[in-house]
Design a protein around this motif. Sequence first.
Motif, PDB file in Angstrom:
ATOM      1  N   VAL A 106       0.845  -1.204   0.000  1.00  0.00           N
ATOM      2  CA  VAL A 106       0.000   0.000   0.000  1.00  0.00           C
ATOM      3  C   VAL A 106       0.880   1.253   0.000  1.00  0.00           C
ATOM      4  O   VAL A 106       0.629   2.200  -0.749  1.00  0.00           O
ATOM      5  N   THR A 157      -9.155   1.759  -1.025  1.00  0.00           N
ATOM      6  CA  THR A 157      -8.505   0.453  -1.077  1.00  0.00           C
ATOM      7  C   THR A 157      -7.831   0.172   0.266  1.00  0.00           C
ATOM      8  O   THR A 157      -7.917  -0.934   0.803  1.00  0.00           O
ATOM      9  N   LYS A 203     -10.271  -1.050   2.790  1.00  0.00           N
ATOM     10  CA  LYS A 203     -10.628  -2.469   2.642  1.00  0.00           C
ATOM     11  C   LYS A 203      -9.514  -3.376   3.163  1.00  0.00           C
ATOM     12  O   LYS A 203      -9.786  -4.400   3.798  1.00  0.00           O
ATOM     13  N   ILE A 204      -8.268  -2.973   2.902  1.00  0.00           N
ATOM     14  CA  ILE A 204      -7.127  -3.742   3.406  1.00  0.00           C
ATOM     15  C   ILE A 204      -7.136  -3.740   4.940  1.00  0.00           C
ATOM     16  O   ILE A 204      -7.011  -4.783   5.581  1.00  0.00           O
ATOM     17  N   GLN A 246      -9.662  -3.183   6.939  1.00  0.00           N
ATOM     18  CA  GLN A 246     -10.819  -3.943   7.437  1.00  0.00           C
ATOM     19  C   GLN A 246     -10.527  -5.439   7.374  1.00  0.00           C
ATOM     20  O   GLN A 246     -10.863  -6.190   8.298  1.00  0.00           O
TER      21      GLN A 246
END
Lengths: 173, 106
Positions: free
Chosen positions: A72, A153, A156-157, A159
């Motif tokens: 990321v 994004t 979501k990572i 989470q």
Amino acid sequence: MFVRLSAAIAALSILGSAALAQGAKPTDPQIAHIAYTAGVIDITAAKQAIEKAGNKDVKAFARDMVRDHEAVNKQALDLVKKLNVTPEDNDTSKTLSKQAADKLAELAKLKGAEYDKAYVANEVAYHKAVNGALETQLIPSASNAELKSLLQTGLKIFQGHQQHAEQVAAKLK
Amino acid sequence: MRPGRYLPVMAALLFGAIEVPAHAATIQITTTDLVFAPAEVSVKVGDTIEWINKDVFVHTATAHNGDFDVMMPAKKTVTSVLTKAGTVEYYCRYHPNMKAVLTIAP
Ligand SMILES: [Cu+2]
């Protein structure tokens, strides 16, 4: 064996209050800096866990954290370069880093199963806190569409990691 | 031409139709921004799934019932052949918020 989760939980309120105190929403260069810092913090904690953890699931989880957050952050660096934005240090980033350093020192004193539990519990709390900040503060404040999308994004990572950490924590009991 | 020449061909077609099941298909499932797409797919035993990971993150396609566990390296495509029928819910072990379903007909 009380495990203090205060650092991570306080981080959430600080992310909220720091921006509120300034009376303005964070700028894109500040958001980029905060998001990058949040990733670096988790990588640093994971590297400590790779060294210290005894449980193999905990070690594997820590390796996953390094791999994902490095991916990321690489995307974040590529994006700021492309957008010609210089990430700007700010009070929220500073507070996050300070609290993370304290937490790291605290975890460093623990050993064995006690350390494993404390690390994973903090991962759950930390990811929860960052998720909250991303959802309520950082994503709504981001003005550049590509930055916003990268943060989504990232959410979501984070989470996913929170759920993964919860599963690892459940197995440690 | 003598009709007998066609007999082996006809026999092959006939037995072929009996012995060989319908041609197995290849189905693509992609992961983009931590989402399996399509989220629900109907397939058959013997079909091949092409797991296309467009993310920079490693994912897995892991069946809840243990029928399969496919590692999906970042930015790579891997394939697996379905060997068992059933409605199989699967998820990513690294990001359990990623979920999808395969309906596998016998
Ligand atoms: Cu995944």
